[in-house]
Motif scaffolding. Structure first.
Motif, PDB file in Angstrom:
ATOM      1  N   LEU A  78       0.888  -1.280  -0.018  1.00  0.00           N
ATOM      2  CA  LEU A  78      -0.092   0.046  -0.028  1.00  0.00           C
ATOM      3  C   LEU A  78       0.762   1.015  -0.110  1.00  0.00           C
ATOM      4  CD1 LEU A  78      -2.987  -1.131   2.294  1.00  0.00           C
ATOM      5  CD2 LEU A  78      -2.813  -0.672   0.046  1.00  0.00           C
ATOM      6  N   ALA A  79       1.969   1.270   0.776  1.00  0.00           N
ATOM      7  CA  ALA A  79       3.050   2.306   0.850  1.00  0.00           C
ATOM      8  C   ALA A  79       3.498   2.547  -0.488  1.00  0.00           C
ATOM      9  CB  ALA A  79       4.146   1.992   1.790  1.00  0.00           C
ATOM     10  N   GLU A  80       3.703   1.444  -1.253  1.00  0.00           N
ATOM     11  CA  GLU A  80       4.156   1.469  -2.796  1.00  0.00           C
ATOM     12  C   GLU A  80       3.499   2.432  -3.696  1.00  0.00           C
ATOM     13  OE1 GLU A  80       6.369   1.638  -6.139  1.00  0.00           O
ATOM     14  OE2 GLU A  80       7.045   1.380  -4.021  1.00  0.00           O
ATOM     15  N   LEU A  81       1.969   1.934  -3.379  1.00  0.00           N
ATOM     16  CA  LEU A  81       0.871   2.646  -4.252  1.00  0.00           C
ATOM     17  C   LEU A  81       0.844   3.896  -3.921  1.00  0.00           C
ATOM     18  CD1 LEU A  81      -2.076  -0.142  -3.962  1.00  0.00           C
ATOM     19  CD2 LEU A  81      -0.036   0.110  -5.819  1.00  0.00           C
ATOM     20  N   LEU A  82       1.008   4.399  -2.675  1.00  0.00           N
ATOM     21  CA  LEU A  82       1.029   5.753  -2.296  1.00  0.00           C
ATOM     22  C   LEU A  82       2.267   6.549  -3.091  1.00  0.00           C
ATOM     23  CD1 LEU A  82       0.806   8.563  -0.773  1.00  0.00           C
ATOM     24  CD2 LEU A  82       2.110   7.560   1.044  1.00  0.00           C
ATOM     25  N   HIS A  83       3.315   5.835  -3.278  1.00  0.00           N
ATOM     26  CA  HIS A  83       4.694   6.344  -4.289  1.00  0.00           C
ATOM     27  C   HIS A  83       4.294   6.534  -5.512  1.00  0.00           C
ATOM     28  CE1 HIS A  83       8.518   5.361  -6.094  1.00  0.00           C
ATOM     29  NE2 HIS A  83       8.684   6.404  -5.460  1.00  0.00           N
ATOM     30  N   LEU A  96      -8.124  10.210  -9.646  1.00  0.00           N
ATOM     31  CA  LEU A  96      -7.795   8.584  -9.048  1.00  0.00           C
ATOM     32  C   LEU A  96      -6.681   8.472  -8.509  1.00  0.00           C
ATOM     33  CD1 LEU A  96      -9.667   6.163  -9.064  1.00  0.00           C
ATOM     34  CD2 LEU A  96      -8.696   5.664 -11.351  1.00  0.00           C
ATOM     35  N   ASN A  97      -5.670   9.139  -9.232  1.00  0.00           N
ATOM     36  CA  ASN A  97      -4.253   8.785  -8.576  1.00  0.00           C
ATOM     37  C   ASN A  97      -4.213   9.478  -7.083  1.00  0.00           C
ATOM     38  OD1 ASN A  97      -1.706   7.962  -9.525  1.00  0.00           O
ATOM     39  ND2 ASN A  97      -1.927   9.238 -11.170  1.00  0.00           N
ATOM     40  N   PHE A  98      -4.759  10.477  -6.975  1.00  0.00           N
ATOM     41  CA  PHE A  98      -4.755  11.151  -5.689  1.00  0.00           C
ATOM     42  C   PHE A  98      -5.794  10.419  -4.677  1.00  0.00           C
ATOM     43  CE2 PHE A  98      -6.842  13.704  -2.215  1.00  0.00           C
ATOM     44  CZ  PHE A  98      -5.702  14.244  -1.706  1.00  0.00           C
ATOM     45  N   LEU A  99      -6.796   9.997  -4.858  1.00  0.00           N
ATOM     46  CA  LEU A  99      -7.778   9.038  -4.296  1.00  0.00           C
ATOM     47  C   LEU A  99      -7.300   7.593  -3.758  1.00  0.00           C
ATOM     48  CD1 LEU A  99     -10.674   9.130  -3.163  1.00  0.00           C
ATOM     49  CD2 LEU A  99     -11.348   7.783  -5.222  1.00  0.00           C
ATOM     50  N   LEU A 100      -6.560   6.913  -4.824  1.00  0.00           N
ATOM     51  CA  LEU A 100      -6.071   5.696  -4.601  1.00  0.00           C
ATOM     52  C   LEU A 100      -4.564   5.841  -3.655  1.00  0.00           C
ATOM     53  CD1 LEU A 100      -6.160   3.936  -7.936  1.00  0.00           C
ATOM     54  CD2 LEU A 100      -7.585   3.528  -5.961  1.00  0.00           C
ATOM     55  N   GLY A 101      -3.924   6.863  -4.075  1.00  0.00           N
ATOM     56  CA  GLY A 101      -2.806   7.299  -2.870  1.00  0.00           C
ATOM     57  C   GLY A 101      -3.198   7.670  -1.706  1.00  0.00           C
ATOM     58  N   SER A 102      -4.107   8.289  -1.441  1.00  0.00           N
ATOM     59  CA  SER A 102      -4.646   9.163  -0.011  1.00  0.00           C
ATOM     60  C   SER A 102      -5.390   8.046   0.671  1.00  0.00           C
ATOM     61  CB  SER A 102      -5.116  10.416  -0.240  1.00  0.00           C
ATOM     62  OG  SER A 102      -6.155  10.367  -1.007  1.00  0.00           O
ATOM     63  N   VAL A 103      -6.703   8.007   0.214  1.00  0.00           N
ATOM     64  CA  VAL A 103      -7.830   7.315   0.941  1.00  0.00           C
ATOM     65  C   VAL A 103      -7.477   5.941   0.962  1.00  0.00           C
ATOM     66  CG1 VAL A 103     -10.083   7.020   1.200  1.00  0.00           C
ATOM     67  CG2 VAL A 103      -9.478   9.435   0.507  1.00  0.00           C
ATOM     68  N   PHE A 104      -7.180   5.204   0.111  1.00  0.00           N
ATOM     69  CA  PHE A 104      -7.190   3.863   0.007  1.00  0.00           C
ATOM     70  C   PHE A 104      -5.950   3.495   0.313  1.00  0.00           C
ATOM     71  CE2 PHE A 104     -10.900   4.989  -2.406  1.00  0.00           C
ATOM     72  CZ  PHE A 104     -11.746   4.343  -1.845  1.00  0.00           C
ATOM     73  N   SER A 105      -4.721   3.961   0.458  1.00  0.00           N
ATOM     74  CA  SER A 105      -3.506   3.399   0.638  1.00  0.00           C
ATOM     75  C   SER A 105      -2.701   4.219   1.647  1.00  0.00           C
ATOM     76  CB  SER A 105      -2.670   3.154  -0.569  1.00  0.00           C
ATOM     77  OG  SER A 105      -2.361   4.602  -1.298  1.00  0.00           O
ATOM     78  N   GLY A 106      -2.329   5.545   1.478  1.00  0.00           N
ATOM     79  CA  GLY A 106      -1.763   6.425   2.143  1.00  0.00           C
ATOM     80  C   GLY A 106      -1.928   6.605   3.504  1.00  0.00           C
ATOM     81  N   TYR A 107      -3.409   6.991   4.055  1.00  0.00           N
ATOM     82  CA  TYR A 107      -3.954   6.931   5.313  1.00  0.00           C
ATOM     83  C   TYR A 107      -3.792   5.671   6.031  1.00  0.00           C
ATOM     84  CZ  TYR A 107      -5.910  11.263   3.383  1.00  0.00           C
ATOM     85  OH  TYR A 107      -5.896  12.650   2.751  1.00  0.00           O
ATOM     86  N   LEU A 108      -3.924   4.634   5.305  1.00  0.00           N
ATOM     87  CA  LEU A 108      -3.904   3.284   5.969  1.00  0.00           C
ATOM     88  C   LEU A 108      -2.384   2.865   6.656  1.00  0.00           C
ATOM     89  CD1 LEU A 108      -6.211   1.135   3.643  1.00  0.00           C
ATOM     90  CD2 LEU A 108      -6.839   2.082   5.828  1.00  0.00           C
TER      91      LEU A 108
END
Length: 155
Positions: A78-83, A96-108
């Motif tokens: 998930l951290a790699e997806l944020l990257h 979608l880049n922002f949504l996937l990288g923040s809500v669905f991976s970065g925050y976790l």
């Protein structure tokens, strides 16, 4: 720091281009895959641990350790997806880049998208290898992995 560019013929260049075409579904699939692995590992571990059937304690502990490794590896994914999203390579769509990288991976993984983008893209890539301004390099020095005097790796 010197970067060496290797000459590529047009056939190789065209093959490589086909591999990095952006779309809006691979990133979503990657997030779903990580979530499924985390959920399955959690459910299997909990099922074994709180099983009605009298399972051996060693078996329960082994399943628990396996679950920890799986969950930890998927959290790293998930951290790699944020990257990838901060480099705008996770999805074709910027939102979608922002949504996937923040809500669905970065925050976790307890990282904000904007903070990571600033630290990684602006500071790290902007000062790559600079012993004073590259935050990753400074962190490696502080951890004792690199010497500040001669920039050689310590044993």
């Amino acid at each position: 720091m010197t970067v060496v560019s290797l000459p590529l013929n047009s056939i190789t260049r065209n093959k490589l281009k086909s591999l990095y075409k952006l779309d809006n579904y691979h990133g979503v699939l990657q997030v779903i895959e990580d979530y499924i692995c985390i959920i399955l590992a959690t459910v299997l571990s909990e099922t074994c641990f709180f099983s009605i059937v009298n399972l051996n304690v060693i078996y329960k502990l082994v399943m628990y350790v396996i679950a920890l490794v799986v969950i930890g590896s998927r959290m790293r994914a998930l951290a790699e997806l944020l990257h990838q999203s901060t480099h705008q390579t996770l999805a074709k769509s910027k939102w979608l880049n922002f949504l996937l990288g923040s809500v669905f991976s970065g925050y976790l993984v307890f990282q904000s998208w904007t903070g990571y983008r600033y630290s990684h893209c602006k500071k790290h890539h902007g000062h790559f290898g600079d012993a004073n301004n590259d935050p990753d390099y400074v962190e490696l020095q502080n951890a004792g992995l690199y010497s500040t005097s001669d920039n050689e790796k310590l044993d």
